[in-house]
Design a protein around this motif. Sequence first.
Motif, PDB file in Angstrom:
ATOM      1  N   HIS A   1       2.892   4.524 -14.171  1.00 24.43           N
ATOM      2  CA  HIS A   1       3.510   5.805 -13.801  1.00 24.43           C
ATOM      3  C   HIS A   1       4.064   6.495 -15.045  1.00 24.43           C
ATOM      4  CE1 HIS A   1       5.976   8.786 -11.741  1.00 24.43           C
ATOM      5  NE2 HIS A   1       5.265   8.525 -10.669  1.00 24.43           N
ATOM      6  N   PRO A   2       3.887   7.812 -15.155  1.00 26.49           N
ATOM      7  CA  PRO A   2       4.290   8.501 -16.395  1.00 26.49           C
ATOM      8  C   PRO A   2       5.790   8.695 -16.573  1.00 26.49           C
ATOM      9  CG  PRO A   2       3.397  10.069 -14.808  1.00 26.49           C
ATOM     10  CD  PRO A   2       3.169   8.707 -14.237  1.00 26.49           C
ATOM     11  N   THR A   3       6.564   8.693 -15.489  1.00 24.04           N
ATOM     12  CA  THR A   3       8.000   8.995 -15.658  1.00 24.04           C
ATOM     13  C   THR A   3       8.937   7.989 -15.009  1.00 24.04           C
ATOM     14  OG1 THR A   3       7.894  10.466 -13.716  1.00 24.04           O
ATOM     15  CG2 THR A   3       7.677  11.493 -15.893  1.00 24.04           C
ATOM     16  N   TRP A   4       8.503   7.265 -13.993  1.00 19.59           N
ATOM     17  CA  TRP A   4       9.400   6.370 -13.265  1.00 19.59           C
ATOM     18  C   TRP A   4       9.032   4.912 -13.507  1.00 19.59           C
ATOM     19  CZ3 TRP A   4      13.807   7.849 -11.060  1.00 19.59           C
ATOM     20  CH2 TRP A   4      13.950   9.176 -10.631  1.00 19.59           C
ATOM     21  N   ASP A   5      10.034   4.048 -13.503  1.00 15.81           N
ATOM     22  CA  ASP A   5       9.838   2.601 -13.575  1.00 15.81           C
ATOM     23  C   ASP A   5      10.119   2.042 -12.192  1.00 15.81           C
ATOM     24  OD1 ASP A   5       9.600  -0.047 -14.210  1.00 15.81           O
ATOM     25  OD2 ASP A   5      11.487  -0.177 -15.308  1.00 15.81           O
ATOM     26  N   MET A   6       9.058   1.737 -11.441  1.00 11.62           N
ATOM     27  CA  MET A   6       9.206   1.329 -10.050  1.00 11.62           C
ATOM     28  C   MET A   6       8.413   0.050  -9.811  1.00 11.62           C
ATOM     29  SD  MET A   6       8.733   5.081  -8.263  1.00 11.62           S
ATOM     30  CE  MET A   6       7.101   5.305  -8.984  1.00 11.62           C
ATOM     31  N   GLY A   7       8.563  -0.518  -8.615  1.00  6.07           N
ATOM     32  CA  GLY A   7       7.783  -1.688  -8.247  1.00  6.07           C
ATOM     33  C   GLY A   7       6.309  -1.337  -8.089  1.00  6.07           C
ATOM     34  N   PRO A   8       5.427  -2.351  -8.068  1.00  7.91           N
ATOM     35  CA  PRO A   8       3.981  -2.093  -8.057  1.00  7.91           C
ATOM     36  C   PRO A   8       3.500  -1.333  -6.830  1.00  7.91           C
ATOM     37  CG  PRO A   8       4.463  -4.436  -7.708  1.00  7.91           C
ATOM     38  CD  PRO A   8       5.742  -3.791  -8.123  1.00  7.91           C
ATOM     39  N   VAL A   9       4.018  -1.644  -5.650  1.00  7.29           N
ATOM     40  CA  VAL A   9       3.544  -0.976  -4.435  1.00  7.29           C
ATOM     41  C   VAL A   9       3.915   0.502  -4.459  1.00  7.29           C
ATOM     42  CG1 VAL A   9       3.741  -0.863  -1.927  1.00  7.29           C
ATOM     43  CG2 VAL A   9       3.599  -3.083  -3.056  1.00  7.29           C
ATOM     44  N   ILE A  10       5.165   0.814  -4.764  1.00  8.88           N
ATOM     45  CA  ILE A  10       5.602   2.210  -4.786  1.00  8.88           C
ATOM     46  C   ILE A  10       4.879   2.975  -5.885  1.00  8.88           C
ATOM     47  CG2 ILE A  10       7.582   3.740  -5.114  1.00  8.88           C
ATOM     48  CD1 ILE A  10       9.327   1.602  -3.867  1.00  8.88           C
ATOM     49  N   THR A  11       4.605   2.321  -7.024  1.00  6.41           N
ATOM     50  CA  THR A  11       3.911   2.999  -8.112  1.00  6.41           C
ATOM     51  C   THR A  11       2.491   3.379  -7.705  1.00  6.41           C
ATOM     52  OG1 THR A  11       5.234   1.760  -9.710  1.00  6.41           O
ATOM     53  CG2 THR A  11       3.258   2.835 -10.531  1.00  6.41           C
ATOM     54  N   ILE A  12       1.785   2.476  -7.032  1.00  5.25           N
ATOM     55  CA  ILE A  12       0.435   2.803  -6.562  1.00  5.25           C
ATOM     56  C   ILE A  12       0.504   3.856  -5.465  1.00  5.25           C
ATOM     57  CG2 ILE A  12      -1.591   1.885  -5.358  1.00  5.25           C
ATOM     58  CD1 ILE A  12      -1.120  -0.722  -6.969  1.00  5.25           C
ATOM     59  N   ASN A  13       1.502   3.784  -4.602  1.00  9.33           N
ATOM     60  CA  ASN A  13       1.687   4.824  -3.588  1.00  9.33           C
ATOM     61  C   ASN A  13       1.952   6.187  -4.226  1.00  9.33           C
ATOM     62  OD1 ASN A  13       1.328   3.037  -1.502  1.00  9.33           O
ATOM     63  ND2 ASN A  13       3.502   2.860  -0.990  1.00  9.33           N
ATOM     64  N   SER A  14       2.581   6.180  -5.388  1.00  8.03           N
ATOM     65  CA  SER A  14       2.809   7.438  -6.094  1.00  8.03           C
ATOM     66  C   SER A  14       1.509   7.966  -6.699  1.00  8.03           C
ATOM     67  CB  SER A  14       3.857   7.251  -7.195  1.00  8.03           C
ATOM     68  OG  SER A  14       5.117   6.945  -6.638  1.00  8.03           O
ATOM     69  N   ALA A  15       0.632   7.056  -7.119  1.00  6.24           N
ATOM     70  CA  ALA A  15      -0.651   7.469  -7.682  1.00  6.24           C
ATOM     71  C   ALA A  15      -1.550   8.107  -6.620  1.00  6.24           C
ATOM     72  CB  ALA A  15      -1.355   6.268  -8.315  1.00  6.24           C
ATOM     73  N   THR A  16      -1.505   7.577  -5.391  1.00 12.55           N
ATOM     74  CA  THR A  16      -2.301   8.159  -4.299  1.00 12.55           C
ATOM     75  C   THR A  16      -1.589   9.328  -3.633  1.00 12.55           C
ATOM     76  OG1 THR A  16      -1.316   6.645  -2.663  1.00 12.55           O
ATOM     77  CG2 THR A  16      -3.348   5.916  -3.769  1.00 12.55           C
ATOM     78  N   LEU A  17      -0.284   9.481  -3.891  1.00 13.27           N
ATOM     79  CA  LEU A  17       0.627  10.422  -3.241  1.00 13.27           C
ATOM     80  C   LEU A  17       0.944  10.044  -1.799  1.00 13.27           C
ATOM     81  CD1 LEU A  17       0.114  12.183  -5.847  1.00 13.27           C
ATOM     82  CD2 LEU A  17       0.636  14.118  -4.384  1.00 13.27           C
ATOM     83  N   VAL A  18       0.581   8.837  -1.392  1.00 18.44           N
ATOM     84  CA  VAL A  18       1.034   8.333  -0.088  1.00 18.44           C
ATOM     85  C   VAL A  18       2.554   8.301  -0.057  1.00 18.44           C
ATOM     86  CG1 VAL A  18       1.212   6.241   1.324  1.00 18.44           C
ATOM     87  CG2 VAL A  18      -1.029   7.044   0.569  1.00 18.44           C
ATOM     88  N   ASN A  19       3.150   7.922  -1.189  1.00 17.72           N
ATOM     89  CA  ASN A  19       4.612   7.874  -1.248  1.00 17.72           C
ATOM     90  C   ASN A  19       5.227   9.231  -0.936  1.00 17.72           C
ATOM     91  OD1 ASN A  19       6.918   6.131  -1.881  1.00 17.72           O
ATOM     92  ND2 ASN A  19       7.279   7.523  -3.584  1.00 17.72           N
ATOM     93  N   LYS A  20       4.591  10.297  -1.432  1.00 16.27           N
ATOM     94  CA  LYS A  20       5.120  11.636  -1.165  1.00 16.27           C
ATOM     95  C   LYS A  20       4.908  12.005   0.298  1.00 16.27           C
ATOM     96  CE  LYS A  20       6.685  12.652  -4.080  1.00 16.27           C
ATOM     97  NZ  LYS A  20       8.069  12.422  -4.572  1.00 16.27           N
ATOM     98  N   GLY A  21       3.803  11.547   0.887  1.00 12.88           N
ATOM     99  CA  GLY A  21       3.605  11.766   2.315  1.00 12.88           C
ATOM    100  C   GLY A  21       4.681  11.083   3.139  1.00 12.88           C
ATOM    101  N   LEU A  22       5.001   9.854   2.766  1.00 13.09           N
ATOM    102  CA  LEU A  22       6.084   9.145   3.456  1.00 13.09           C
ATOM    103  C   LEU A  22       7.406   9.884   3.291  1.00 13.09           C
ATOM    104  CD1 LEU A  22       5.200   5.485   2.386  1.00 13.09           C
ATOM    105  CD2 LEU A  22       4.906   6.469   4.666  1.00 13.09           C
TER     106      LEU A  22
END
Length: 400
Positions: free
Chosen positions: A208-229
């Motif tokens: 992730h370019p700006t946040w240091d997060m756990g692996p699941v949330i980071t991948i969810n951010s890459a797909t933008l599923v995290n933003k959907g949630l």
Amino acid sequence: MRKRVALLGSTGSIGTQALDVISANPDRFEVVALAAGGSDPALLARQALDHEVPLVAVARTTAVQDVQLALYADAQRRGWSEGDVRLPRIVAGPQAAVEAVRTPADVVLNGMTGAVGLLPTLAALETGATLALANKESLIIGGELVTGAAKPGQLVPVDSEHSAIAQALRGERVEDVKRLLVTASGGPFRGRTREQLVDVTPEQAAAHPTWDMGPVITINSATLVNKGLEVIEAHLLFGIGFDRIDVVVHPSSIVHSMVEFVDGSTMVQASPPDMRLPIALGLAWPARLPGAARGCDWTSPAAWEFFPLDDAAFPAVRLARRAGEFARTAPAVYNAANEVCVDAFVAGDLDFLGIVDTVGAVLDDHLTDPDSATRDLTLDSVLEADAWARGRARVLVEQR
């Protein structure tokens, strides 16, 4: 008087940063329980002894012996033989986090990842403690079960976006809100077309370019599923309709979200990307902790850029809106299918685009089932939908 804190997910990204905040404010907080899966027994033991925690909850019973051995080893180094160290009581199993929540506490910080956080979230609300919620999945899949169980002011968001909205709404009337603007960094693949995402690897998605997060949330951010949630989460937390919740891409992650009011004014919450700030607010709410995180440097030139979301390349937010508007158990299906797909992607059994494509296929199956529209939202129906979605996602992953 110090606030008593029960911390769930203590060895994860949120948990470790929460303990940093607590360590920096020993006069404000004491940790009365820790809960973790058990994958890092040495870290869990160190946390328990550092904070003199009386209760440690371990989800995986197979990890209990490792945690005990880690505790003994760390305690020996600290002078246990001289009686200077007190070892915690250990509870284990799928319900261990719920038992940790029921330890008398003023604040429960749920930093677990995934749907497993639902039962601890409901248990925390039942105790009457303030629930600092970083486990967005439990609110999203629980929906009205969670919001209905929460007393006014009991549920405090820890996601940086929702913490920002909560801060912007302090002293404001909900009827004066025109819309919520949830910001997204865009993840590591911002600007790419769908065709350019075909060969993405798990290693690339985890950067992730700006946040240091756990692996699941980071991948969810890459797909933008995290933003959907997070769109569903914003709807549930603030009672704003989906037609008045927008997502804007803000690569620098300085503005964490915005609230636009009916008179044309927009309230912005801005700070450098650091989860310790919303965590500190969640622990101390409604107070602020001095020095929780560094502020913006207003002496240097800076530019804030905002871009529209590319729904064609990243359809996850559109799918989440569909699930959220349908409500009932659809958000649970969206989340459960994604958890299975992320695991499959990390294991090399599913391509990157297949994550959201498969989630969409599972959601389609659910929404076209006549029973879905008439099924009441209960704890049993949520758990059944979660299990069904996981099974259906696994079948579709195998077929791909």
